[in-house]
Design an enzyme around this catalytic site. Structure first.
Site, short mmCIF file in Angstrom:
data_model
loop_
_atom_site.label_atom_id
_atom_site.label_comp_id
_atom_site.label_asym_id
_atom_site.label_seq_id
_atom_site.Cartn_x
_atom_site.Cartn_y
_atom_site.Cartn_z
N TYR A 38 47.52 -98.09 -45.21
CA TYR A 38 47.02 -97.34 -44.06
C TYR A 38 46.45 -98.29 -43.00
O TYR A 38 46.65 -98.11 -41.80
CB TYR A 38 45.96 -96.33 -44.49
CG TYR A 38 46.45 -95.27 -45.46
CD1 TYR A 38 47.73 -94.74 -45.34
CD2 TYR A 38 45.63 -94.79 -46.46
CE1 TYR A 38 48.20 -93.78 -46.22
CE2 TYR A 38 46.07 -93.82 -47.35
CZ TYR A 38 47.36 -93.32 -47.22
OH TYR A 38 47.80 -92.36 -48.09
N LYS A 42 47.44 -99.01 -38.98
CA LYS A 42 46.48 -98.95 -37.86
C LYS A 42 46.46 -100.26 -37.07
O LYS A 42 46.42 -100.24 -35.83
CB LYS A 42 45.09 -98.63 -38.42
CG LYS A 42 45.00 -97.23 -39.02
CD LYS A 42 43.75 -97.04 -39.85
CE LYS A 42 43.76 -95.68 -40.56
NZ LYS A 42 42.63 -95.49 -41.48
N GLN A 86 37.06 -97.58 -43.93
CA GLN A 86 38.22 -97.08 -44.67
C GLN A 86 37.76 -96.47 -46.00
O GLN A 86 37.10 -97.14 -46.80
CB GLN A 86 39.21 -98.22 -44.93
CG GLN A 86 40.50 -97.77 -45.61
CD GLN A 86 41.35 -96.88 -44.72
OE1 GLN A 86 41.50 -97.13 -43.53
NE2 GLN A 86 41.90 -95.81 -45.29
N ASP A 111 36.18 -92.24 -36.11
CA ASP A 111 36.67 -91.35 -37.16
C ASP A 111 35.99 -89.99 -37.11
O ASP A 111 36.43 -89.04 -37.76
CB ASP A 111 36.43 -91.99 -38.54
CG ASP A 111 37.73 -92.43 -39.20
OD1 ASP A 111 38.80 -92.06 -38.67
OD2 ASP A 111 37.68 -93.12 -40.23
N ARG A 159 38.72 -76.85 -46.67
CA ARG A 159 37.43 -76.92 -45.98
C ARG A 159 36.76 -78.30 -46.13
O ARG A 159 35.55 -78.41 -46.13
CB ARG A 159 36.51 -75.82 -46.51
CG ARG A 159 36.36 -75.84 -48.01
CD ARG A 159 35.47 -74.72 -48.51
NE ARG A 159 35.44 -74.66 -49.96
CZ ARG A 159 34.74 -73.78 -50.67
NH1 ARG A 159 34.01 -72.88 -50.03
NH2 ARG A 159 34.77 -73.78 -51.98
N GLY A 259 55.88 -88.09 -41.80
CA GLY A 259 56.35 -88.27 -40.43
C GLY A 259 55.81 -87.28 -39.43
O GLY A 259 56.19 -87.33 -38.27
N GLY A 260 54.91 -86.39 -39.84
CA GLY A 260 54.37 -85.42 -38.89
C GLY A 260 52.94 -85.75 -38.51
O GLY A 260 52.68 -86.48 -37.55
N VAL A 261 51.99 -85.22 -39.29
CA VAL A 261 50.57 -85.39 -38.98
C VAL A 261 50.12 -86.84 -39.16
O VAL A 261 49.29 -87.34 -38.40
CB VAL A 261 49.73 -84.44 -39.86
CG1 VAL A 261 48.24 -84.74 -39.71
CG2 VAL A 261 50.03 -83.00 -39.50
N THR A 366 -2.65 -121.47 3.97
CA THR A 366 -4.05 -121.82 3.75
C THR A 366 -4.23 -122.04 2.25
O THR A 366 -3.35 -121.71 1.45
CB THR A 366 -4.97 -120.68 4.21
OG1 THR A 366 -4.78 -119.56 3.32
CG2 THR A 366 -4.66 -120.23 5.63
N PRO A 367 -5.37 -122.57 1.82
CA PRO A 367 -5.61 -122.70 0.37
C PRO A 367 -5.62 -121.37 -0.37
O PRO A 367 -5.54 -121.33 -1.60
CB PRO A 367 -6.99 -123.39 0.30
CG PRO A 367 -7.13 -124.10 1.60
CD PRO A 367 -6.43 -123.23 2.60
#
Length: 921
Positions: A38, A42, A86, A111, A159, A259-261, A366-367
């Site tokens: 993976y 990337k 990762q 991520d 979920r 090959g999709g998601v 002046t000073p």
């Protein structure tokens, strides 16, 4: 499509911000094969798009603490805009994954796995968070169908925190009606059948059957599962969570597995990284400030300086740093109100244009001083808080000698101060103490070397300078440099001849030529002349020496003129401390002390960040004397500030004493070494000083002003404007427009102020403006700020007064005649000898830094106005070779002032309960 779009965006970034590249960091723990696969995908995608990707790999023995330490480092790295951990973490040690993902800075969490980003997503803050890459990719695929999400019925199966839960939120905030199903859903097939949009991320092979799917539905399959397949060489094949072959017959759109998601997830990671880089550039775009200014509550009569300072609550200094575009790792906090700024900011902003460069100087004072520091602060408060310009003040750090002596502090005054003033005036961040330590190390090294050479043979010295360690002798780098200087091209200590050993070990310092003195940051008159070496252990070697004030040390001038660590180190090494009995210069490098000096000064080289009463930023850095040194704050502070303010911003710096001294050295020394070119000179004048130059009675610190200064006297004032005229001419001689700031006192009349403005313009000033900033803060300097803005837009034909290639005497004569008004110069015998010596030693081409009284244009402090026709006596000439100038001594001066009968420290005290500093500065 996504990758091509990102490529174009990265190219546009690079064109707009040369040298910039979006940065992605991937942190891996262990060596899992699937993780490696993976990550390689990337890295390949990042390279194709133009993202700078960095793969950090920790071993599987890494602990949770190791991982957190690495994350903290990446969080603070300004070159990293996107950062992922990762998963899973392949470690032998127990590691809390939730703790690790939450440790990633939310603004770099591309991520989208941190609780902060997840919380923002669940609240619908989609524009202010990072969305996990897989749901983000799914949403992009759904948009590509052209079907509106709003009003559709969506079902998410699964979920998990990575896909299912964020997918639900994403669809919901895109106005779909969303149902989430999971392993406990009893009517899964029924719920799936209702979905116009179906996203499946359950992790179960082909769990969703084709017959469940509503005809025409959009199906996004996020599953990656391996099932047995004897027809494959590996004995298995990859399938999704949806039975693809039957589902595709009913769906209008469906993603294949593989090959999709998967590729879209990688593409979305790249997109989030580019988005993060864009946010970074928007937030830290040089020259684009979002600064909060402090509102002053003005009181009449104006309270004491310290009362005003302590009544104002400074902004936290890290807030100031953030407002002006500094990154967290570019500063070191010293409490809540001070910070050191790293020189790395110059590298980050090297391609950014500089702002406008303004120097504040004054007539012969002046000073009591005429308010250059107060005017500097008032001008930046006006430009920033009232005219909304990016502006920085760059000022010198005051010495504790004058602070506790007769002068008091140097933070400005009234409603124009650098705050907190007690922090500014005392210690600050310890730079002056570092210079004291470094200077006195050199002094100790000089006397120790003379002592050891007097009491040891050549071989004994050689054995100690190049000791045998485990039977091996080795030269240090600094000793190799000394050998090369002597023309001995050898690196093996055993090969030197007796004669070469003699040359190497003996600096042969002539005690009568030692110019390096010890220093102390306190006014102590009894250290002006001392005898050292009185202890019996010094074996009779004693000599007369002295202490100077720390800010007169050449190391202070080196700090102020250096443009980086490397340059500072070289300058430190070039410092000449004495001559040898052969008449050759002896340097800090010859003493072998250069590296140690650089170590002592490594923090002092970083400018100090503070703020004004109205919240504008200030760099406080270096404080060289304006007589035996050049009297200006550091080159580094100016260079950093000019980058931070941006092309349309302003940097206002102050030159010590009058224009004939501080301004002349600013141009001929500081600008020569820095390469910076000023746009405007602000010349501060007061009615009080001009009356003095017109023949008024002496002005003395601690003594009430005579009545001539309290009553209107236009004739006396007009006569004194001869000094103003001459200083305007001096500034214009360098080709820079001049704006005169008439610093108004309550005793000045309107007619007097108007006369000074009129005569200043007649003398050639670009403009002249009455200023009331001491009593009104930035508001009282708005007219001055507007005049400076206008002047900065006119052409500046800056030029130096002399060519450094000229003989030393000619350079001195040019300054004396052109700047002071002398008819000629006279070199006393000692000065003549030094001209010959320094020319012979190769120092004749250095700029000249005149050390003379600041109370007159001439060498005589009693001569006021604009005297002419005098002979300027040069009694001696000395060399600050490391700093890079020769300084002729004009008249009689001491670099170690004494304490007066009633020093300023009588009024300074500490409240034991609150810890607040009370009294006057």
């Amino acid at each position: 499509q996504v990758r091509e779009r990102l490529k174009k965006q990265v190219v546009e970034m690079k064109e707009k911000f040369p040298g910039f590249r979006p940065g992605l960091a991937i942190l891996q723990v262990g060596n899992r094969d699937d993780s490696n696969l993976y990550i390689n995908m990337k890295l390949k995608a990042a390279a194709e798009i133009g993202i700078s990707a960095n793969h950090i790999k920790l071993p599987n023995t890494a602990t949770e603490a190791d991982v957190l330490k690495c994350i903290a480092s990446l969080n603070g790295d300004p070159a990293v805009h996107g950062f992922i951990v990762q998963l899973p973490l392949d470690s032998d040690k127990p590691i809390d994954t939730e703790k690790i993902t939450n440790a990633v800075a939310p603004e770099k969490d591309v991520d989208g796995l941190s609780s902060i980003n997840a919380g923002k997503l669940s609240r619908g803050d989609l524009g202010d968070c990072f969305i996990p890459c897989t749901p983000k990719g799914c949403m992009e695929l759904i948009r590509q169908t052209g079907i509106q999400v709003a009003g559709k019925r969506a079902v998410v199966v699964g979920r998990s925190k990575i896909v299912g839960a964020p997918m639900h939120d994403l669809l919901l905030w895109n106005h779909a009606t969303v149902t989430t199903c999971h392993s406990k859903t009893s009517t899964l097939a029924e719920e799936v059948g209702k979905a116009d949009i179906l996203v499946v991320a359950a992790g179960k092979p082909e769990m969703v059957k084709g017959e469940w799917i509503k005809p025409g539905a959009i199906v996004i399959d996020c599953g990656i599962n391996h099932v047995p397949d004897s027809t494959k060489a590996s004995g298995k094949r990859v399938v999704g969570d949806v039975a693809y072959s039957t589902a595709k017959e009913k769906a209008s759109y469906i993603t294949p597995v593989p090959g999709g998601v998967g590729p879209m997830t990688v593409a979305m990671l790249m997109q989030s990284t580019v988005e993060s880089a864009q946010r970074f550039l928007e937030k830290f775009q040089p020259g684009k400030w979002n600064i909060q200014y402090n509102q002053l509550t003005l009181k009449m009569p104006v309270p004491s300086d310290i009362e005003i300072s302590q009544s104002c609550m400074p902004k936290p200094i890290d807030q100031v740093a953030k407002e002006v575009g500094l990154l967290p790792d570019e500063m070191e906090l010293y409490g809540q109100t001070k910070a050191k700024v790293h020189l790395s900011v110059l590298k980050r902003l090297k391609n950014q244009p500089d702002g406008k460069y303004v120097v504040v100087t004054g007539i012969t004072p002046t000073p009591l001083g005429e308010g250059k520091s107060t005017t500097t602060v008032g001008l930046v408060q006006a430009l920033g808080a009232h005219l909304n310009q990016n502006v920085f003040a760059c000022v010198r750090q005051p010495s504790q000698g004058p602070t506790f002596g007769i002068k008091g502090g140097a933070a400005g005054g009234g409603y124009c101060q650098v705050i907190p003033m007690e922090e500014f005036n005392l210690h600050l961040t310890g730079d002056i103490h570092a210079i004291t330590a470094a200077n006195n190390l050199v002094a100790a090294a000089v006397d120790a070397r003379i002592f050891h050479e007097l009491t040891q043979t050549d071989q004994a010295l050689y054995n100690r300078l190049v000791p045998s360690v485990n039977g091996v002798r080795k030269f240090s780098d600094i000793q190799i440099r000394r050998l090369q200087k002597l023309g001995i091209n050898k690196t093996d200590p055993t090969t030197l001849t007796k004669e070469e050993v003699n040359f190497f070990v003996r600096l042969d310092i002539d005690p009568g030529t030692i110019t390096w003195q010890r220093v102390l940051d306190t006014n102590d008159r009894f250290l002006r002349k001392i005898t050292i070496g009185q202890s019996p252990t010094e074996k009779g070697f004693s000599r007369t020496a002295q202490f100077d004030i720390t800010v007169s040390s050449e190391i202070m001038a080196v700090l102020a003129l250096s443009d980086g660590l490397d340059d500072m180190k070289k300058r430190l090494g070039r410092m000449v401390v004495a001559s040898s009995k052969r008449g050759e210069p002896v340097t800090a490098d010859d003493l072998g002390v250069t590296g140690a000096l650089a170590v002592l000064m490594k923090d002092a080289v970083k400018p100090n960040l503070m703020q004004t009463l109205e919240g504008t930023p200030v760099f406080v850095h270096a404080g060289p004397f304006a007589n035996i040194a050049h009297g200006n704050s550091s080159v580094l502070a100016d260079k950093i500030a000019l980058k931070l303010v941006g092309k349309e911003g302003f940097v206002v710096t102050e030159a010590g004493f009058g224009a004939d001294i501080g301004m002349e050295k600013f141009f001929n020394i500081k600008c020569r070494y820095s390469g910076l070119r000023p746009h405007v000179v602000v010349l501060v004048a007061t009615v009080r000083a001009l009356k003095m130059h017109g023949g008024g009675p002496a002005v003395t610190a601690g003594v009430p002003l005579p009545k001539e200064y309290m009553e209107e006297n236009l004739q006396l004032l007009a006569k004194g404007c001869s000094n103003l005229n001459k200083q305007i001419q001096n500034a214009r001689m360098f080709g820079v427009p001049v704006v005169v700031a008439v610093n108004a006192f309550k005793t000045d009349t309107k007619a007097e102020l108007a006369l000074v403005v009129q005569l200043a313009k007649e003398a050639g000033a670009f403009d002249a403006v009455e200023c009331t900033h001491w009593a009104e803060g930035g508001k009282g300097a708005v007219a001055l700020a507007q005049a400076v803005q206008r002047a900065s837009q006119t052409p500046s034909n800056f030029r130096f007064l002399y060519n450094v290639e000229l003989p030393v005497i000619d350079k001195i004569r040019l300054i004396a005649q052109q700047i002071y008004g002398a008819s000629d110069i006279e070199l006393l015998p000692e000065a003549q000898e030094k001209v010959a010596l320094y020319s012979k030693q190769g120092f004749g081409n250095l700029p000249v830094c005149m050390a003379k009284t600041h109370l007159s244009l001439s060498h005589d402090p009693e001569q006021k106005g604009a005297p002419t026709g005098f002979i300027l006596p040069i009694r001696d000439i000395r060399a600050s070779v490391g700093a890079g100038f020769l300084y002729p001594l004009v008249g009689t001066m001491s670099t170690m002032p004494g304490l007066p009968t009633r020093p300023c420290f009588y009024d300074i005290d500490l409240d034991p309960v609150s810890g607040e500093v009370n009294g006057l500065f």
